[in-house]
Design a protein around this motif. Structure first.
Motif, PDB file in Angstrom:
ATOM      1  N   PRO A 195       0.801  -1.228   0.000  1.00  0.00           N
ATOM      2  CA  PRO A 195       0.000   0.000   0.000  1.00  0.00           C
ATOM      3  C   PRO A 195       0.835   1.280   0.000  1.00  0.00           C
ATOM      4  O   PRO A 195       0.282   2.355  -0.207  1.00  0.00           O
ATOM      5  CB  PRO A 195      -0.790  -0.117   1.301  1.00  0.00           C
ATOM      6  N   LEU A 196       2.139   1.182   0.273  1.00  0.00           N
ATOM      7  CA  LEU A 196       3.003   2.354   0.257  1.00  0.00           C
ATOM      8  C   LEU A 196       3.737   2.413  -1.072  1.00  0.00           C
ATOM      9  O   LEU A 196       4.085   1.388  -1.655  1.00  0.00           O
ATOM     10  CB  LEU A 196       3.990   2.306   1.421  1.00  0.00           C
ATOM     11  N   THR A 197       3.993   3.630  -1.542  1.00  0.00           N
ATOM     12  CA  THR A 197       4.597   3.798  -2.860  1.00  0.00           C
ATOM     13  C   THR A 197       5.926   4.529  -2.845  1.00  0.00           C
ATOM     14  O   THR A 197       6.626   4.550  -3.857  1.00  0.00           O
ATOM     15  CB  THR A 197       3.628   4.558  -3.791  1.00  0.00           C
ATOM     16  N   HIS A 198       6.284   5.152  -1.707  1.00  0.00           N
ATOM     17  CA  HIS A 198       7.540   5.878  -1.602  1.00  0.00           C
ATOM     18  C   HIS A 198       8.197   5.563  -0.261  1.00  0.00           C
ATOM     19  O   HIS A 198       7.514   5.358   0.748  1.00  0.00           O
ATOM     20  CB  HIS A 198       7.320   7.390  -1.726  1.00  0.00           C
ATOM     21  N   SER A 199       9.519   5.551  -0.249  1.00  0.00           N
ATOM     22  CA  SER A 199      10.246   5.153   0.958  1.00  0.00           C
ATOM     23  C   SER A 199       9.988   6.092   2.125  1.00  0.00           C
ATOM     24  O   SER A 199      10.015   5.665   3.286  1.00  0.00           O
ATOM     25  CB  SER A 199      11.745   5.065   0.660  1.00  0.00           C
ATOM     26  N   GLU A 200       9.716   7.377   1.841  1.00  0.00           N
ATOM     27  CA  GLU A 200       9.516   8.306   2.946  1.00  0.00           C
ATOM     28  C   GLU A 200       8.179   8.087   3.656  1.00  0.00           C
ATOM     29  O   GLU A 200       7.929   8.681   4.714  1.00  0.00           O
ATOM     30  CB  GLU A 200       9.611   9.759   2.455  1.00  0.00           C
ATOM     31  N   GLN A 201       7.313   7.242   3.096  1.00  0.00           N
ATOM     32  CA  GLN A 201       6.036   6.949   3.741  1.00  0.00           C
ATOM     33  C   GLN A 201       6.177   5.992   4.924  1.00  0.00           C
ATOM     34  O   GLN A 201       5.251   5.862   5.731  1.00  0.00           O
ATOM     35  CB  GLN A 201       5.054   6.355   2.727  1.00  0.00           C
ATOM     36  N   PHE A 202       7.313   5.323   5.022  1.00  0.00           N
ATOM     37  CA  PHE A 202       7.527   4.413   6.138  1.00  0.00           C
ATOM     38  C   PHE A 202       7.889   5.218   7.376  1.00  0.00           C
ATOM     39  O   PHE A 202       8.864   5.955   7.399  1.00  0.00           O
ATOM     40  CB  PHE A 202       8.652   3.420   5.816  1.00  0.00           C
ATOM     41  N   GLY A 203       7.079   5.074   8.420  1.00  0.00           N
ATOM     42  CA  GLY A 203       7.319   5.816   9.643  1.00  0.00           C
ATOM     43  C   GLY A 203       7.469   4.882  10.823  1.00  0.00           C
ATOM     44  O   GLY A 203       7.514   3.663  10.683  1.00  0.00           O
ATOM     45  N   SER A 204       7.516   5.468  12.000  1.00  0.00           N
ATOM     46  CA  SER A 204       7.736   4.671  13.210  1.00  0.00           C
ATOM     47  C   SER A 204       6.445   4.217  13.865  1.00  0.00           C
ATOM     48  O   SER A 204       6.469   3.394  14.783  1.00  0.00           O
ATOM     49  CB  SER A 204       8.549   5.483  14.224  1.00  0.00           C
ATOM     50  N   SER A 205       5.304   4.739  13.408  1.00  0.00           N
ATOM     51  CA  SER A 205       4.056   4.388  14.090  1.00  0.00           C
ATOM     52  C   SER A 205       2.897   4.198  13.115  1.00  0.00           C
ATOM     53  O   SER A 205       1.904   4.946  13.159  1.00  0.00           O
ATOM     54  CB  SER A 205       3.692   5.455  15.120  1.00  0.00           C
ATOM     55  N   PRO A 206       2.977   3.206  12.222  1.00  0.00           N
ATOM     56  CA  PRO A 206       1.839   2.929  11.346  1.00  0.00           C
ATOM     57  C   PRO A 206       0.695   2.311  12.144  1.00  0.00           C
ATOM     58  O   PRO A 206       0.915   1.751  13.225  1.00  0.00           O
ATOM     59  CB  PRO A 206       2.419   1.919  10.346  1.00  0.00           C
ATOM     60  N   PHE A 207      -0.512   2.422  11.638  1.00  0.00           N
ATOM     61  CA  PHE A 207      -1.624   1.724  12.281  1.00  0.00           C
ATOM     62  C   PHE A 207      -1.421   0.229  12.099  1.00  0.00           C
ATOM     63  O   PHE A 207      -1.083  -0.236  11.008  1.00  0.00           O
ATOM     64  CB  PHE A 207      -2.961   2.143  11.675  1.00  0.00           C
ATOM     65  N   LEU A 208      -1.627  -0.542  13.155  1.00  0.00           N
ATOM     66  CA  LEU A 208      -1.413  -1.982  13.133  1.00  0.00           C
ATOM     67  C   LEU A 208      -2.667  -2.711  13.607  1.00  0.00           C
ATOM     68  O   LEU A 208      -3.502  -2.145  14.312  1.00  0.00           O
ATOM     69  CB  LEU A 208      -0.221  -2.352  14.023  1.00  0.00           C
ATOM     70  N   VAL A 209      -2.764  -3.973  13.240  1.00  0.00           N
ATOM     71  CA  VAL A 209      -3.901  -4.797  13.643  1.00  0.00           C
ATOM     72  C   VAL A 209      -3.645  -5.331  15.046  1.00  0.00           C
ATOM     73  O   VAL A 209      -2.595  -5.938  15.307  1.00  0.00           O
ATOM     74  CB  VAL A 209      -4.100  -5.986  12.678  1.00  0.00           C
ATOM     75  N   GLY A 210      -4.594  -5.139  15.956  1.00  0.00           N
ATOM     76  CA  GLY A 210      -4.409  -5.527  17.342  1.00  0.00           C
ATOM     77  C   GLY A 210      -5.062  -6.848  17.697  1.00  0.00           C
ATOM     78  O   GLY A 210      -6.092  -7.229  17.138  1.00  0.00           O
ATOM     79  N   SER A 211      -4.460  -7.539  18.663  1.00  0.00           N
ATOM     80  CA  SER A 211      -5.012  -8.809  19.139  1.00  0.00           C
ATOM     81  C   SER A 211      -6.140  -8.605  20.141  1.00  0.00           C
ATOM     82  O   SER A 211      -6.821  -9.567  20.516  1.00  0.00           O
ATOM     83  CB  SER A 211      -3.911  -9.654  19.789  1.00  0.00           C
ATOM     84  N   ILE A 212      -6.321  -7.379  20.584  1.00  0.00           N
ATOM     85  CA  ILE A 212      -7.430  -7.026  21.467  1.00  0.00           C
ATOM     86  C   ILE A 212      -8.204  -5.890  20.804  1.00  0.00           C
ATOM     87  O   ILE A 212      -7.619  -4.869  20.443  1.00  0.00           O
ATOM     88  CB  ILE A 212      -6.925  -6.581  22.856  1.00  0.00           C
ATOM     89  N   GLN A 213      -9.483  -6.108  20.599  1.00  0.00           N
ATOM     90  CA  GLN A 213     -10.303  -5.093  19.946  1.00  0.00           C
ATOM     91  C   GLN A 213     -10.700  -4.002  20.940  1.00  0.00           C
ATOM     92  O   GLN A 213     -11.289  -4.278  21.981  1.00  0.00           O
ATOM     93  CB  GLN A 213     -11.564  -5.728  19.370  1.00  0.00           C
ATOM     94  N   ARG A 214     -10.337  -2.766  20.602  1.00  0.00           N
ATOM     95  CA  ARG A 214     -10.707  -1.618  21.427  1.00  0.00           C
ATOM     96  C   ARG A 214     -11.512  -0.635  20.587  1.00  0.00           C
ATOM     97  O   ARG A 214     -11.317  -0.542  19.372  1.00  0.00           O
ATOM     98  CB  ARG A 214      -9.460  -0.942  21.988  1.00  0.00           C
ATOM     99  N   PRO A 215     -12.394   0.124  21.207  1.00  0.00           N
ATOM    100  CA  PRO A 215     -13.229   1.068  20.452  1.00  0.00           C
ATOM    101  C   PRO A 215     -12.422   2.040  19.598  1.00  0.00           C
ATOM    102  O   PRO A 215     -12.857   2.435  18.519  1.00  0.00           O
ATOM    103  CB  PRO A 215     -14.020   1.794  21.545  1.00  0.00           C
ATOM    104  N   ASP A 216     -11.251   2.445  20.095  1.00  0.00           N
ATOM    105  CA  ASP A 216     -10.440   3.416  19.352  1.00  0.00           C
ATOM    106  C   ASP A 216      -9.451   2.739  18.411  1.00  0.00           C
ATOM    107  O   ASP A 216      -8.589   3.406  17.839  1.00  0.00           O
ATOM    108  CB  ASP A 216      -9.693   4.335  20.320  1.00  0.00           C
ATOM    109  N   ASP A 217      -9.560   1.409  18.248  1.00  0.00           N
ATOM    110  CA  ASP A 217      -8.648   0.662  17.378  1.00  0.00           C
ATOM    111  C   ASP A 217      -9.378   0.029  16.204  1.00  0.00           C
ATOM    112  O   ASP A 217      -9.019  -1.049  15.747  1.00  0.00           O
ATOM    113  CB  ASP A 217      -7.940  -0.445  18.170  1.00  0.00           C
ATOM    114  N   ASP A 218     -10.416   0.684  15.709  1.00  0.00           N
ATOM    115  CA  ASP A 218     -11.166   0.148  14.571  1.00  0.00           C
ATOM    116  C   ASP A 218     -10.253   0.084  13.351  1.00  0.00           C
ATOM    117  O   ASP A 218      -9.783   1.117  12.861  1.00  0.00           O
ATOM    118  CB  ASP A 218     -12.373   1.041  14.280  1.00  0.00           C
ATOM    119  N   PRO A 219      -9.985  -1.132  12.818  1.00  0.00           N
ATOM    120  CA  PRO A 219      -9.044  -1.226  11.705  1.00  0.00           C
ATOM    121  C   PRO A 219      -9.632  -0.819  10.354  1.00  0.00           C
ATOM    122  O   PRO A 219      -8.874  -0.476   9.438  1.00  0.00           O
ATOM    123  CB  PRO A 219      -8.687  -2.719  11.691  1.00  0.00           C
ATOM    124  N   LEU A 220     -10.952  -0.822  10.211  1.00  0.00           N
ATOM    125  CA  LEU A 220     -11.551  -0.669   8.876  1.00  0.00           C
ATOM    126  C   LEU A 220     -11.180   0.633   8.168  1.00  0.00           C
ATOM    127  O   LEU A 220     -10.929   0.619   6.955  1.00  0.00           O
ATOM    128  CB  LEU A 220     -13.070  -0.811   8.965  1.00  0.00           C
TER     129      LEU A 220
END
Length: 252
Positions: free
Chosen positions: A142-167
């Motif tokens: 989904p990324l197209t340029h190297s500068e798009q890689f950062g230290s805190s991308p959204f990740l899929v969690g093993s515990i579902q939390r209201p503020d962690d909606d992956p959709l």
């Protein structure tokens, strides 16, 4: 898995290595191949039992039928399994507290159609898929340029939390394989390096396309990438190569 396997008319090989200085048991990426489906996940080192979570994600994808955002709506079963697997382990209080916050992973999954020669990819985070034709990059997802890689991308969690909606963070892309096209799936550090190489005019597609045939070859590539400034991280590469034929038997 360095020995090729056949998948929908393609030859599939997977290569992986852990961080320099770590034992193989500390490898926190995961990959899986089954039927017409392939997946790669990158467990976040900062979370607990992320290797287990990454493994459950990729196995769930390749054994299922979902090819889009609905995959991330059906994780309740493997979330329960993840919790069962860790809940019986004796942990010091601080480790138990950290585990209670869950594990996280980036993910990319690929589904192939042997009939239409089509592929569909779904991703969250910074694991990437590359569609290469003639050793030239046709699509990066989904990324197209190297500068798009950062230290805190959204990740899929093993515990579902209201503020962690992956959709809202799901990305999708579709393509068609023609001739001797190649697909690569890579975890984040390797993916970022591959894009940097392409951006500075020294692409490594041929190297990873035909130059990596054994684990020693992959280890040499990883060592070069790290010498070239890539951060020390687990690295995973899955390569799908082959020759697709059109309905008349001619190469597309």
């Amino acid at each position: 898995m360095n020995k090729p396997v056949r998948l929908s008319g393609l030859s599939v090989q997977a290569f992986s290595c852990q961080k320099a200085g770590n034992a193989r048991t500390e490898y926190e990426d995961a990959w899986a191949i089954r039927g017409c489906r392939v997946a790669v996940a990158d467990g976040a080192t900062e979370s607990s039992f992320s290797a287990l979570w990454a493994g459950l994600l990729v196995e769930s994808f390749v054994r299922g039928r979902s090819t889009g955002p609905d995959f991330f709506e059906c994780l309740r079963g493997i979330r329960r399994l993840w919790w069962r697997k860790i809940s019986g382990r004796p942990l010091p209080w601080y480790a138990a507290e950290k585990a209670g916050k869950g594990a996280y992973a980036a993910f990319v999954g690929l589904s192939l159609s042997a009939v239409s020669r089509g592929w569909r990819a779904v991703a969250i985070g910074d694991c990437c898929l590359f569609h290469v034709t003639g050793m030239k990059l046709l699509q990066s997802f989904p990324l197209t340029h190297s500068e798009q890689f950062g230290s805190s991308p959204f990740l899929v969690g093993s515990i579902q939390r209201p503020d962690d909606d992956p959709l809202p963070h799901v990305r999708m892309y579709e393509g068609i394989l023609r001739g001797a096209d190649t697909l690569f799936l890579a975890s984040d550090a390797l993916a970022a390096w591959l894009l940097r190489c392409a951006e500075r005019g020294s692409p490594a597609w041929e190297w990873i396309g035909v130059g990596v045939q054994t684990q020693d070859d992959f280890d040499h590539l990883v060592a070069h990438a790290r010498d070239d400034g890539t951060r020390n991280d687990d690295m995973t590469l899955v390569r799908l190569t082959g020759s697709w034929l059109d309905a008349d038997g001619d190469q597309a």
